[in-house]
Design a protein around this motif. Sequence first.
Motif, PDB file in Angstrom:
ATOM      1  N   VAL A 153      -3.740  -7.093  -0.642  1.00  0.00           N
ATOM      2  CA  VAL A 153      -3.588  -5.638  -0.732  1.00  0.00           C
ATOM      3  C   VAL A 153      -2.549  -5.270  -1.791  1.00  0.00           C
ATOM      4  O   VAL A 153      -2.765  -4.356  -2.595  1.00  0.00           O
ATOM      5  CB  VAL A 153      -3.204  -5.052   0.637  1.00  0.00           C
ATOM      6  N   ARG A 154      -1.439  -5.990  -1.811  1.00  0.00           N
ATOM      7  CA  ARG A 154      -0.397  -5.671  -2.797  1.00  0.00           C
ATOM      8  C   ARG A 154      -0.894  -5.878  -4.222  1.00  0.00           C
ATOM      9  O   ARG A 154      -0.595  -5.077  -5.116  1.00  0.00           O
ATOM     10  CB  ARG A 154       0.844  -6.520  -2.524  1.00  0.00           C
ATOM     11  N   GLU A 155      -1.648  -6.955  -4.460  1.00  0.00           N
ATOM     12  CA  GLU A 155      -2.184  -7.190  -5.803  1.00  0.00           C
ATOM     13  C   GLU A 155      -3.160  -6.082  -6.193  1.00  0.00           C
ATOM     14  O   GLU A 155      -3.148  -5.592  -7.329  1.00  0.00           O
ATOM     15  CB  GLU A 155      -2.882  -8.550  -5.849  1.00  0.00           C
ATOM     16  N   ALA A 156      -3.997  -5.663  -5.232  1.00  0.00           N
ATOM     17  CA  ALA A 156      -4.934  -4.577  -5.520  1.00  0.00           C
ATOM     18  C   ALA A 156      -4.196  -3.281  -5.845  1.00  0.00           C
ATOM     19  O   ALA A 156      -4.569  -2.558  -6.775  1.00  0.00           O
ATOM     20  CB  ALA A 156      -5.881  -4.378  -4.331  1.00  0.00           C
ATOM     21  N   LEU A 157      -3.139  -2.981  -5.094  1.00  0.00           N
ATOM     22  CA  LEU A 157      -2.368  -1.768  -5.358  1.00  0.00           C
ATOM     23  C   LEU A 157      -1.684  -1.826  -6.723  1.00  0.00           C
ATOM     24  O   LEU A 157      -1.613  -0.818  -7.441  1.00  0.00           O
ATOM     25  CB  LEU A 157      -1.326  -1.558  -4.251  1.00  0.00           C
ATOM     26  N   VAL A 158      -1.190  -3.001  -7.082  1.00  0.00           N
ATOM     27  CA  VAL A 158      -0.573  -3.150  -8.405  1.00  0.00           C
ATOM     28  C   VAL A 158      -1.582  -2.855  -9.503  1.00  0.00           C
ATOM     29  O   VAL A 158      -1.295  -2.159 -10.485  1.00  0.00           O
ATOM     30  CB  VAL A 158       0.005  -4.575  -8.566  1.00  0.00           C
ATOM     31  N   ASN A 159      -2.811  -3.373  -9.361  1.00  0.00           N
ATOM     32  CA  ASN A 159      -3.832  -3.140 -10.380  1.00  0.00           C
ATOM     33  C   ASN A 159      -4.275  -1.681 -10.429  1.00  0.00           C
ATOM     34  O   ASN A 159      -4.571  -1.148 -11.507  1.00  0.00           O
ATOM     35  CB  ASN A 159      -5.036  -4.056 -10.125  1.00  0.00           C
ATOM     36  N   VAL A 160      -4.315  -1.025  -9.251  1.00  0.00           N
ATOM     37  CA  VAL A 160      -4.623   0.412  -9.242  1.00  0.00           C
ATOM     38  C   VAL A 160      -3.537   1.167 -10.005  1.00  0.00           C
ATOM     39  O   VAL A 160      -3.812   2.046 -10.826  1.00  0.00           O
ATOM     40  CB  VAL A 160      -4.736   0.936  -7.797  1.00  0.00           C
ATOM     41  N   GLU A 161      -2.274   0.818  -9.739  1.00  0.00           N
ATOM     42  CA  GLU A 161      -1.158   1.499 -10.388  1.00  0.00           C
ATOM     43  C   GLU A 161      -1.188   1.297 -11.905  1.00  0.00           C
ATOM     44  O   GLU A 161      -0.938   2.233 -12.670  1.00  0.00           O
ATOM     45  CB  GLU A 161       0.153   0.960  -9.825  1.00  0.00           C
ATOM     46  N   LYS A 162      -1.505   0.086 -12.357  1.00  0.00           N
ATOM     47  CA  LYS A 162      -1.443  -0.222 -13.782  1.00  0.00           C
ATOM     48  C   LYS A 162      -2.651   0.283 -14.564  1.00  0.00           C
ATOM     49  O   LYS A 162      -2.523   0.697 -15.713  1.00  0.00           O
ATOM     50  CB  LYS A 162      -1.333  -1.741 -13.970  1.00  0.00           C
ATOM     51  N   HIS A 163      -3.825   0.236 -13.933  1.00  0.00           N
ATOM     52  CA  HIS A 163      -5.040   0.391 -14.730  1.00  0.00           C
ATOM     53  C   HIS A 163      -5.983   1.514 -14.300  1.00  0.00           C
ATOM     54  O   HIS A 163      -6.777   1.976 -15.113  1.00  0.00           O
ATOM     55  CB  HIS A 163      -5.848  -0.924 -14.700  1.00  0.00           C
ATOM     56  N   ALA A 164      -5.958   1.929 -13.024  1.00  0.00           N
ATOM     57  CA  ALA A 164      -7.079   2.712 -12.501  1.00  0.00           C
ATOM     58  C   ALA A 164      -7.019   4.205 -12.813  1.00  0.00           C
ATOM     59  O   ALA A 164      -8.052   4.869 -12.826  1.00  0.00           O
ATOM     60  CB  ALA A 164      -7.178   2.531 -10.985  1.00  0.00           C
ATOM     61  N   HIS A 165      -5.804   4.774 -13.018  1.00  0.00           N
ATOM     62  CA  HIS A 165      -5.657   6.227 -13.180  1.00  0.00           C
ATOM     63  C   HIS A 165      -6.298   6.960 -11.997  1.00  0.00           C
ATOM     64  O   HIS A 165      -7.023   7.944 -12.159  1.00  0.00           O
ATOM     65  CB  HIS A 165      -6.295   6.704 -14.494  1.00  0.00           C
ATOM     66  N   ALA A 166      -6.018   6.471 -10.792  1.00  0.00           N
ATOM     67  CA  ALA A 166      -6.614   7.035  -9.579  1.00  0.00           C
ATOM     68  C   ALA A 166      -5.801   8.219  -9.078  1.00  0.00           C
ATOM     69  O   ALA A 166      -4.640   8.416  -9.453  1.00  0.00           O
ATOM     70  CB  ALA A 166      -6.702   5.962  -8.493  1.00  0.00           C
ATOM     71  N   THR A 167      -6.434   9.015  -8.226  1.00  0.00           N
ATOM     72  CA  THR A 167      -5.738  10.115  -7.555  1.00  0.00           C
ATOM     73  C   THR A 167      -5.538   9.837  -6.067  1.00  0.00           C
ATOM     74  O   THR A 167      -4.786  10.540  -5.412  1.00  0.00           O
ATOM     75  CB  THR A 167      -6.512  11.433  -7.711  1.00  0.00           C
ATOM     76  N   SER A 168      -6.235   8.827  -5.532  1.00  0.00           N
ATOM     77  CA  SER A 168      -6.048   8.467  -4.137  1.00  0.00           C
ATOM     78  C   SER A 168      -6.502   7.026  -3.908  1.00  0.00           C
ATOM     79  O   SER A 168      -7.356   6.507  -4.637  1.00  0.00           O
ATOM     80  CB  SER A 168      -6.825   9.399  -3.201  1.00  0.00           C
ATOM     81  N   VAL A 169      -5.912   6.403  -2.897  1.00  0.00           N
ATOM     82  CA  VAL A 169      -6.257   5.034  -2.508  1.00  0.00           C
ATOM     83  C   VAL A 169      -6.302   4.983  -0.986  1.00  0.00           C
ATOM     84  O   VAL A 169      -5.461   5.590  -0.315  1.00  0.00           O
ATOM     85  CB  VAL A 169      -5.217   4.010  -3.009  1.00  0.00           C
TER      86      VAL A 169
END
Length: 401
Positions: free
Chosen positions: A300-316
């Motif tokens: 989960v932490r690795e996935a969150l790191v990748n969302v933070e770095k690359h995804a430009h998401a508005t929600s997780v």
Amino acid sequence: MASGQSGTDQALAHVETLDHLLDERADIVALLDRTSLLRETSHCIRQNTGLDLGYAAALECPDLLVIRGWAGATGAALRNLEVPRGCGLGGKSFALARPVWVPDYCSAANITHEFDAVIRSEGIGAMMAVPLVHREQIVGVAYAAQRGPASLGDVVIRQLERVTEPVGSALHLARQAGEQTTAALAAERQRIAIALHDSVGALLFGIGAEVRDLQADTDVPPQLVAKLRAVEARVAETAAVFRQSLAVLDEVTPDQSLAATLRGDCEAFTRRTGVVARCVALTDLPALDPSRCSTVVAVVREALVNVEKHAHATSVVVSLVTAGDGLAVAVADDGLGWPDAAVAGAESASELGARHTGSAASSSGMGVKASYDRVARIGGALSIVGNEDGGLTVRAWVPSP
């Protein structure tokens, strides 16, 4: 005058709205508190069936019901009574997963009689029991009883079933709410333990070090050295007691620790990035050992790191659910995706990681490969898929021990 009257009317309207909101809050609290729910159910059973007693039991272990709600009882014998599967009328209803009833409990030949003394103390004759069900799983049993023998027909059974039909789902919701609260409390306990360790623990260590340095000073008189040694001993004793207290404060089961840790990670992610991240447990979680819990946390932490770095998401959303003989976790974002991430099953996580070698490997590729290896070592599986409405979902499954 008209203006004053208008103001009064508005004030009264606001008061009525507030009363309505307070009533709704009370209803919600009653639903989310399991004991309140079972007691309210017992009163509803009594009112709607017209029988003398109503009571309700929750499933608290795989094969054990405990009566937590009652209405119409004259004594305390029924309160918190434990009913194993198959025992008595409620235990039989639980075992058969269907309504059962008897015209005279103590003389009935088709049930066991461990609870005859309790039944006699309330003067109960006729009794019926129906299972409380949520998604085909029994979560409790509801009872209705009459003092003295009586014939309880289909009409009364239907009344009892109608009253209790929504209770199974409400009871499940109340249990989930209780577990969420427990997890939140565990997270707060861990936070406090870490804060105390980093502040008070460091302070005690510093005091001990300074006292030892003073003893080593050749200019310190011998009488003072003896006192310093006594102070050092007291500091060491205090530090030992402090460590024991921290251990108790941080004492949570692995599954509580897992839920608490992931909620804490989501809260930290939100504070750090401004992107809303939520963690939800969709079912009761299976028991996992610390090594499996740490694997889930790492994924989960690795996935969150990748969302933070690359995804430009508005929600997780991080979701946990029992799947087969293990736990499934999903981290879904609504962003633009990660560089080089596999989508829609185009390639497995292992193939994704294998493509990234040498110094040119992206952080997402190396991290995904590490996550894949972690999960594979314990016999699990990991994949990354694209969402229909955008973004990616990392899915991992780990088996129970």
